[in-house]
Design a protein around this motif. Structure first.
Motif, PDB file in Angstrom:
ATOM      1  N   ILE A 300      27.769  37.587  37.966  1.00 34.43           N
ATOM      2  CA  ILE A 300      29.030  36.891  38.299  1.00 34.43           C
ATOM      3  C   ILE A 300      30.207  37.869  38.170  1.00 34.43           C
ATOM      4  CG2 ILE A 300      30.658  35.122  37.491  1.00 34.43           C
ATOM      5  CD1 ILE A 300      28.180  33.376  36.795  1.00 34.43           C
ATOM      6  N   GLU A 301      30.201  38.649  37.095  1.00 41.04           N
ATOM      7  CA  GLU A 301      31.316  39.582  36.879  1.00 41.04           C
ATOM      8  C   GLU A 301      31.337  40.689  37.932  1.00 41.04           C
ATOM      9  OE1 GLU A 301      31.650  40.833  32.783  1.00 41.04           O
ATOM     10  OE2 GLU A 301      31.566  38.748  32.087  1.00 41.04           O
ATOM     11  N   GLU A 302      30.155  41.073  38.352  1.00 39.50           N
ATOM     12  CA  GLU A 302      30.054  42.076  39.418  1.00 39.50           C
ATOM     13  C   GLU A 302      30.663  41.542  40.722  1.00 39.50           C
ATOM     14  OE1 GLU A 302      26.005  43.817  39.159  1.00 39.50           O
ATOM     15  OE2 GLU A 302      26.159  43.721  41.362  1.00 39.50           O
ATOM     16  N   MET A 303      30.338  40.306  41.051  1.00 36.90           N
ATOM     17  CA  MET A 303      30.931  39.689  42.249  1.00 36.90           C
ATOM     18  C   MET A 303      32.435  39.570  42.068  1.00 36.90           C
ATOM     19  SD  MET A 303      28.123  36.681  42.974  1.00 36.90           S
ATOM     20  CE  MET A 303      26.426  37.090  43.366  1.00 36.90           C
ATOM     21  N   GLY A 304      32.855  39.192  40.857  1.00 35.08           N
ATOM     22  CA  GLY A 304      34.283  39.073  40.556  1.00 35.08           C
ATOM     23  C   GLY A 304      35.013  40.393  40.738  1.00 35.08           C
ATOM     24  N   HIS A 305      34.359  41.482  40.367  1.00 31.41           N
ATOM     25  CA  HIS A 305      34.927  42.816  40.506  1.00 31.41           C
ATOM     26  C   HIS A 305      35.296  43.105  41.964  1.00 31.41           C
ATOM     27  CE1 HIS A 305      35.558  46.711  38.624  1.00 31.41           C
ATOM     28  NE2 HIS A 305      35.120  47.269  39.746  1.00 31.41           N
ATOM     29  N   ASP A 306      34.379  42.759  42.855  1.00 30.97           N
ATOM     30  CA  ASP A 306      34.600  42.892  44.305  1.00 30.97           C
ATOM     31  C   ASP A 306      35.783  42.062  44.772  1.00 30.97           C
ATOM     32  OD1 ASP A 306      32.624  44.580  44.849  1.00 30.97           O
ATOM     33  OD2 ASP A 306      31.395  43.186  46.059  1.00 30.97           O
ATOM     34  N   ILE A 307      35.808  40.812  44.323  1.00 31.11           N
ATOM     35  CA  ILE A 307      36.879  39.888  44.721  1.00 31.11           C
ATOM     36  C   ILE A 307      38.230  40.445  44.257  1.00 31.11           C
ATOM     37  CG2 ILE A 307      37.842  37.554  44.343  1.00 31.11           C
ATOM     38  CD1 ILE A 307      35.374  37.538  46.165  1.00 31.11           C
ATOM     39  N   CYS A 308      38.277  40.930  43.016  1.00 23.95           N
ATOM     40  CA  CYS A 308      39.522  41.471  42.468  1.00 23.95           C
ATOM     41  C   CYS A 308      40.005  42.651  43.311  1.00 23.95           C
ATOM     42  CB  CYS A 308      39.328  41.911  41.020  1.00 23.95           C
ATOM     43  SG  CYS A 308      39.096  40.518  39.902  1.00 23.95           S
ATOM     44  N   ALA A 309      39.057  43.527  43.676  1.00 26.02           N
ATOM     45  CA  ALA A 309      39.415  44.712  44.461  1.00 26.02           C
ATOM     46  C   ALA A 309      39.931  44.306  45.843  1.00 26.02           C
ATOM     47  CB  ALA A 309      38.198  45.623  44.594  1.00 26.02           C
ATOM     48  N   THR A 310      39.283  43.302  46.444  1.00 20.79           N
ATOM     49  CA  THR A 310      39.664  42.887  47.795  1.00 20.79           C
ATOM     50  C   THR A 310      40.994  42.126  47.827  1.00 20.79           C
ATOM     51  OG1 THR A 310      37.317  42.671  48.255  1.00 20.79           O
ATOM     52  CG2 THR A 310      38.818  41.706  49.878  1.00 20.79           C
ATOM     53  N   TYR A 311      41.223  41.266  46.840  1.00 22.60           N
ATOM     54  CA  TYR A 311      42.377  40.353  46.910  1.00 22.60           C
ATOM     55  C   TYR A 311      43.507  40.717  45.945  1.00 22.60           C
ATOM     56  CZ  TYR A 311      39.329  37.536  49.830  1.00 22.60           C
ATOM     57  OH  TYR A 311      38.515  37.108  50.846  1.00 22.60           O
ATOM     58  N   GLY A 312      43.316  41.752  45.156  1.00 15.75           N
ATOM     59  CA  GLY A 312      44.384  42.199  44.261  1.00 15.75           C
ATOM     60  C   GLY A 312      44.662  41.269  43.091  1.00 15.75           C
TER      61      GLY A 312
END
Ligand code: ZN
Length: 412
Positions: A300-312
């Motif tokens: 979940i945190e790995e997916m969250g990492h991607d989301i954070c990078a994409t959406y700021g």
């Protein structure tokens, strides 16, 4: 020999009603729910066992300064068998949950009401029906003067409704000598109306709160902010991929796969023309026991990492509840096969081992290396107003216990 006991139990309808009346009249509510615990109810059970001439009785007192007597009592009563090295245990709990909204009750929850075949009152199903099933068998053995093939143990425990810290969990930690590795453990504390479900396994459970932070701004100029609702929507859709990461299926469970569901969403901004800078949502994950919850969290945190990078945005994770499942009881374990034969002979149908989506008290035993099965014939309506238990199920469950104890199940 068994048929005599089954007949004896079938004729003991009055004992079912008397016992349920006594049990209902003593509200054993734990201090977490504002009650004084199980002391008075335990006294009534000790008196009942004594009146039946059942002598192998031991009381265990878990210290708890929150109740006036200072402890939470559990009772062990054992009728010796031909083989005294093994015990068939029935483990039921004495405590009940509070009544909830009293206006929803048609009768006084702490006065037993008999309505035809149904008994009504707080605790009649959860877990008095289990207590009665155990005691009816003990009474029948003593009154018929029958020595069972192995010891018959009745374990009436405290504190099941608030986590068993002063009940089964405490007994396992402080009196491990009670629990033999070769003993058989039946917990009559959940079931379905057809009596066909024998619970042998649980999924692990993870409840997670996820907070995304961005920057609030006026909706007419989104470039000045960071919209957390957009990021949340993307994150929720990404989380559906957890099913691909943890794809195993196990037909014991229904559904047979792990489930990963976004559930609660906290309110964000109050007005339509504001871009939210903070969003909070929750995940309910029920995970097959072969997976580690830490691996799910990591995914979940790995997916969250991607989301954070994409959406700021930034993400924060808070574990609301995390319970790694205990190892399952094998579906060919002795307690399971004995039970299935016994259930079929008493209730008919197609009883089978199954898994459930959340934790049960059997987990404490399973973690300690014991095979335990959870089974009963339930309405089910535990914890509800106007809680009901059918007299015929009190009797039928006792007959199943007896048939499993003698292991002559089907065709006996
Ligand atoms: Zn219960």
């Amino acid at each position: 020999m068994l048929s005599g006991i089954l007949d004896h139990i079938a004729a003991d309808r009055d004992t079912v009603i008397d016992l349920q009346r006594t049990l209902v009249s003593i509200p054993a509510i734990g201090p977490d729910n504002g009650g004084q615990g199980e002391r008075l109810k335990a006294d009534a059970m000790l008196a009942w066992l004594k009146a039946q001439g059942i002598t192998g009785v031991t009381e265990y007192l878990a210290p708890d300064p929150r109740v006036s007597c200072g402890h939470r009592p559990s009772i062990k009563a054992v009728i010796p068998g031909l083989d005294t090295t093994r015990t068939f245990w029935v483990i039921a709990h004495l405590d009940v949950v509070p009544v909830g909204d009293l206006t929803l009750w048609a009768t006084d929850p702490f006065t037993l009401s008999v309505e035809g075949e149904a008994l009504v009152g707080r605790g009649v199903e959860d877990n008095h029906q289990g207590v009665v099933a155990a005691l009816l068998v003990g009474k029948a053995l003593v009154e018929r003067g029958i020595v069972p093939p192995m010891n018959f143990g009745m374990l009436l425990v405290a504190d099941e409704e608030n986590g068993s810290k002063y009940g089964l969990d405490w007994l396992l930690k402080n009196h491990p000598e009670i629990f033999g590795k070769n003993d058989l453990y039946l917990i009559p504390d959940f079931g379905i109306p057809s009596a066909e479900m024998v619970e042998v396994a649980e999924k692990s459970m993870l409840w997670l709160r996820i907070t995304l932070s961005g920057k609030q701004c006026h909706a007419s100029s989104p470039e000045e902010g960071v919209n957390t609702l957009v990021a949340t929507a993307a994150f929720i859709l990404r989380l559906t991929k957890l099913h691909d990461r943890f794809p195993a299926v196990n037909p014991l469970f229904k559904p047979a796969n792990s489930t990963f569901q976004p559930t609660k969403k906290e309110a964000n901004v109050e007005n339509v023309n504001t871009i939210p800078g903070r969003d909070v949502f929750y995940m309910d994950c029920r995970v097959l026991p072969q997976y580690e919850l830490d691996d799910v969290l990591e995914a979940i945190e790995e997916m969250g990492h991607d989301i954070c990078a994409t959406y700021g945005v930034t993400a924060e994770y808070h574990i609301v509840q995390k319970e790694q499942a205990a190892p399952a009881t094998p579906k060919d374990a002795e307690i399971v096969t004995r039970l299935i034969g016994a259930i079929r002979s008493v209730y008919g149908g197609d009883p089978r081992p199954m898994g459930v989506g959340g934790g049960t008290v059997a987990a404490y035993l399973r973690r300690a290396g014991m095979d335990a099965a959870v089974w009963a014939a339930w309405v089910p309506n535990a914890h509800q107003p106007n809680e009901r238990s059918l007299i015929k199920n009190n009797i039928g469950d006792a007959q199943v216990v007896a048939a499993a104890l003698f292991d002559v199940g089907e065709g006996a």
